[in-house]
Design a protein around this motif. Structure first.
Motif, short mmCIF file in Angstrom:
data_model
loop_
_atom_site.label_atom_id
_atom_site.label_comp_id
_atom_site.label_asym_id
_atom_site.label_seq_id
_atom_site.Cartn_x
_atom_site.Cartn_y
_atom_site.Cartn_z
N GLU A 82 77.94 55.43 80.58
CA GLU A 82 76.54 54.95 79.60
C GLU A 82 75.24 56.43 79.71
OE1 GLU A 82 74.84 51.74 81.95
OE2 GLU A 82 76.39 50.94 81.94
N PRO A 83 74.82 56.74 78.36
CA PRO A 83 74.09 57.62 78.30
C PRO A 83 72.92 58.26 79.34
CG PRO A 83 73.87 56.34 76.09
CD PRO A 83 74.15 55.67 77.59
N LEU A 84 73.11 59.45 79.67
CA LEU A 84 72.71 59.94 81.15
C LEU A 84 71.34 59.95 80.88
CD1 LEU A 84 74.92 61.75 81.85
CD2 LEU A 84 74.50 60.06 82.98
N HIS A 85 69.96 59.94 81.60
CA HIS A 85 68.56 59.84 81.43
C HIS A 85 67.43 60.96 82.00
CE1 HIS A 85 63.95 58.35 80.87
NE2 HIS A 85 64.30 58.79 80.21
N ARG A 86 67.98 62.31 81.47
CA ARG A 86 66.70 62.68 82.21
C ARG A 86 65.21 63.02 81.71
NH1 ARG A 86 67.07 68.78 82.16
NH2 ARG A 86 66.84 69.93 84.30
N ILE A 87 64.06 63.94 83.17
CA ILE A 87 63.27 63.72 82.84
C ILE A 87 62.53 65.09 83.05
CG2 ILE A 87 60.32 63.22 83.16
CD1 ILE A 87 61.55 60.23 84.35
N GLN A 88 61.92 66.40 82.38
CA GLN A 88 61.70 67.22 82.46
C GLN A 88 61.10 68.10 84.00
OE1 GLN A 88 58.81 69.04 79.39
NE2 GLN A 88 59.26 70.88 80.07
N VAL A 137 52.88 66.36 77.22
CA VAL A 137 54.08 65.41 77.61
C VAL A 137 55.61 65.78 78.27
CG1 VAL A 137 55.44 62.96 76.16
CG2 VAL A 137 52.88 64.28 75.66
N PRO A 138 55.86 64.81 79.36
CA PRO A 138 57.52 65.52 80.07
C PRO A 138 57.93 65.37 78.71
CG PRO A 138 55.18 64.27 80.99
CD PRO A 138 54.58 64.57 80.12
N LYS A 139 59.05 66.38 78.82
CA LYS A 139 60.07 65.88 77.57
C LYS A 139 61.23 64.61 78.56
CE LYS A 139 59.70 69.95 75.45
NZ LYS A 139 58.54 70.57 75.61
N GLU A 140 61.96 64.27 78.45
CA GLU A 140 62.64 63.21 78.33
C GLU A 140 63.80 63.68 77.29
OE1 GLU A 140 61.44 59.65 79.04
OE2 GLU A 140 59.33 59.92 79.22
N TRP A 141 65.33 63.39 77.94
CA TRP A 141 66.26 63.77 77.39
C TRP A 141 67.55 62.37 77.56
CZ3 TRP A 141 64.43 67.44 80.23
CH2 TRP A 141 63.91 68.88 79.49
N LEU A 142 68.07 62.22 76.22
CA LEU A 142 69.45 61.61 76.89
C LEU A 142 70.59 62.10 77.06
CD1 LEU A 142 68.39 57.45 75.42
CD2 LEU A 142 68.77 58.73 77.63
N VAL A 143 72.24 62.13 77.76
CA VAL A 143 72.87 63.28 77.54
C VAL A 143 74.33 62.34 77.57
CG1 VAL A 143 74.11 65.21 78.94
CG2 VAL A 143 71.58 65.00 79.03
N GLU A 144 75.17 62.69 76.29
CA GLU A 144 76.31 61.62 76.52
C GLU A 144 77.53 62.82 76.43
OE1 GLU A 144 75.80 58.49 73.98
OE2 GLU A 144 74.15 59.87 72.88
N GLY A 145 78.23 62.57 76.49
CA GLY A 145 80.22 63.63 76.21
C GLY A 145 80.41 63.69 77.30
N GLU A 146 81.42 64.86 77.39
CA GLU A 146 82.87 64.98 78.40
C GLU A 146 82.58 65.88 78.77
OE1 GLU A 146 86.09 63.16 76.23
OE2 GLU A 146 86.43 65.81 75.49
N VAL A 147 83.72 66.33 79.94
CA VAL A 147 83.36 67.44 80.81
C VAL A 147 84.70 67.36 81.33
CG1 VAL A 147 82.22 68.91 82.25
CG2 VAL A 147 81.02 68.00 81.24
N LYS A 148 85.70 68.46 80.61
CA LYS A 148 87.28 68.92 81.67
C LYS A 148 86.64 69.90 82.75
CE LYS A 148 89.57 67.07 77.24
NZ LYS A 148 91.03 67.37 76.44
N VAL A 149 87.14 69.65 84.15
CA VAL A 149 87.04 71.02 84.48
C VAL A 149 88.36 71.07 85.63
CG1 VAL A 149 86.48 70.82 87.02
CG2 VAL A 149 84.55 69.60 86.01
N THR A 150 88.27 72.59 85.23
CA THR A 150 89.75 72.67 86.36
C THR A 150 89.21 74.04 87.45
OG1 THR A 150 91.37 72.76 84.59
CG2 THR A 150 91.86 74.06 85.92
N LYS A 151 90.06 73.77 88.73
CA LYS A 151 89.17 74.39 90.16
C LYS A 151 90.78 74.85 90.19
CE LYS A 151 86.10 71.12 91.63
NZ LYS A 151 85.20 70.17 92.75
N SER A 152 90.26 76.51 90.62
CA SER A 152 90.84 77.26 91.61
C SER A 152 91.90 76.74 92.65
CB SER A 152 90.28 78.48 92.01
OG SER A 152 89.72 78.86 92.96
N THR A 153 91.28 75.91 92.90
CA THR A 153 91.95 75.38 94.09
C THR A 153 92.72 73.81 94.24
OG1 THR A 153 90.56 73.51 94.31
CG2 THR A 153 89.66 75.34 95.63
N GLY A 154 93.16 73.84 92.60
CA GLY A 154 93.90 73.06 92.20
C GLY A 154 93.91 71.49 91.38
N THR A 155 92.95 71.57 92.11
CA THR A 155 91.99 70.10 91.22
C THR A 155 91.79 69.84 89.96
OG1 THR A 155 91.03 70.16 93.17
CG2 THR A 155 90.42 68.74 91.33
#
Length: 298
Positions: free
Chosen positions: A228-234, A202-220
């Motif tokens: 809304e939870p992200l749904h991903r299929i293996q 059976v292919p795995k399926e996931w829900l992903v929730e949360g946050e990410v903070k990103v800092t780039k050397s370009t100043g961004t």
């Protein structure tokens, strides 16, 4: 006398007409400049989104290797395969154990992805045991020219009310792109396994929730919140449902001014009934959403 009378009138008319043309030309140039600026902004945003999706895909792929491989006990490979997988056990008991996936100086996957270096996972308990932890680190790990370093800690939070397992994923990972741009991603997510638990067929399926903070050397800098939870299929690179909200900030070089914008990616949009549809909607600030392809080459 008539000529003398008409001459100033003709000159005045010519001057007015010339001024009008000059003003129209100036307006045309201004509009053209605005169009060009909007086009450049669109291209920058598209490139930012493409890079973010690629970097997230790299980290999701690593999570798949760490969670799925260990869950399926699919690490019993000989030293003639790539990667070479080794296990180190303590003198007494099973845990903590250290599992290393060593890609050496470089090997190519079936999908044409080149990897080198090591992914090292320290495991202190069964992956479905509440409170068990897996710590993921890297040693000279490079994927298609992007180097990855840092640490991710995966903790089993046990079962929820729907009797499915949840894992928290916390850590800071630094990625250096082939163009030497450095990207630091501070991750705080939860991953819920919906299907495929102890079912290889059976292919795995996931829900992903949360946050990410990103800092780039370009100043961004930006924050990505999953609204809304992200749904991903293996087996599929792209999320099939869910919404991400990006809040971008960039300090202009040599100025104190901060440029801000909001970008929303809606994965619920689909162009077909394909289980691995690669389209989504992108909305910048309050403008109309546009359809985008998540494929690298599109």
């Amino acid at each position: 006398k008539l000529i003398n009378y008409l001459a100033p009138v003709v000159i005045l008319a010519l001057l007015i007409n010339t001024s009008s043309c000059s003003e129209q030309t100036s307006l045309d140039k201004s509009r053209q400049g605005e169009i060009e600026q909007a086009s450049l902004l669109h291209k920058r945003i598209a490139e930012e989104m493409r890079q973010d999706l690629l970097e997230e895909m790299i980290l999701e792929e690593i999570l798949d290797e760490v969670i799925t491989d260990l869950e399926n006990f699919d690490l019993l490979k000989s030293e003639s395969t790539s990667p070479v997988v080794t296990k180190e056990y303590p003198e007494e008991g099973k845990y903590p154990k250290v599992i290393t996936k060593d890609y050496g100086d470089g090997c190519m996957t079936d999908r044409g992805v080149e990897k080198s270096g090591k992914i090292i996972v320290t495991v202190n308990g069964k992956w479905i045991e509440e409170g068990s932890v897996r710590t993921v680190t890297f040693e000279d790990y490079v994927r298609n020219g992007t180097s990855v370093s840092g640490e991710k800690v995966i903790t089993c939070l046990g079962m929820n009310d729907d009797e499915v397992y949840i894992h928290s994923i916390v850590g800071t990972v630094t990625m250096v792109r082939p163009n030497d741009v450095t990207v630091e991603r501070e991750i705080n997510k939860e991953r819920t396994l919906l299907t495929g638990f102890r079912e290889r067929e059976v292919p795995k399926e996931w829900l992903v929730e949360g946050e990410v903070k990103v800092t780039k050397s370009t100043g961004t800098t930006y924050e990505m919140n999953i609204t809304e939870p992200l749904h991903r299929i293996q087996g599929c690179k792209w999320f099939q449902m869910g919404v991400k909200n990006f809040e971008f900030e960039k300090v202009k070089e040599g100025e104190d001014e901060v440029s801000k914008r909001t970008v929303i990616i809606d994965y619920s949009y689909a162009e077909s009934d394909d289980a691995c549809d690669h389209y989504a909607l992108r909305q910048v600030n309050d403008k109309e959403p546009v359809v985008i392809s998540l494929k690298k080459d599109d």
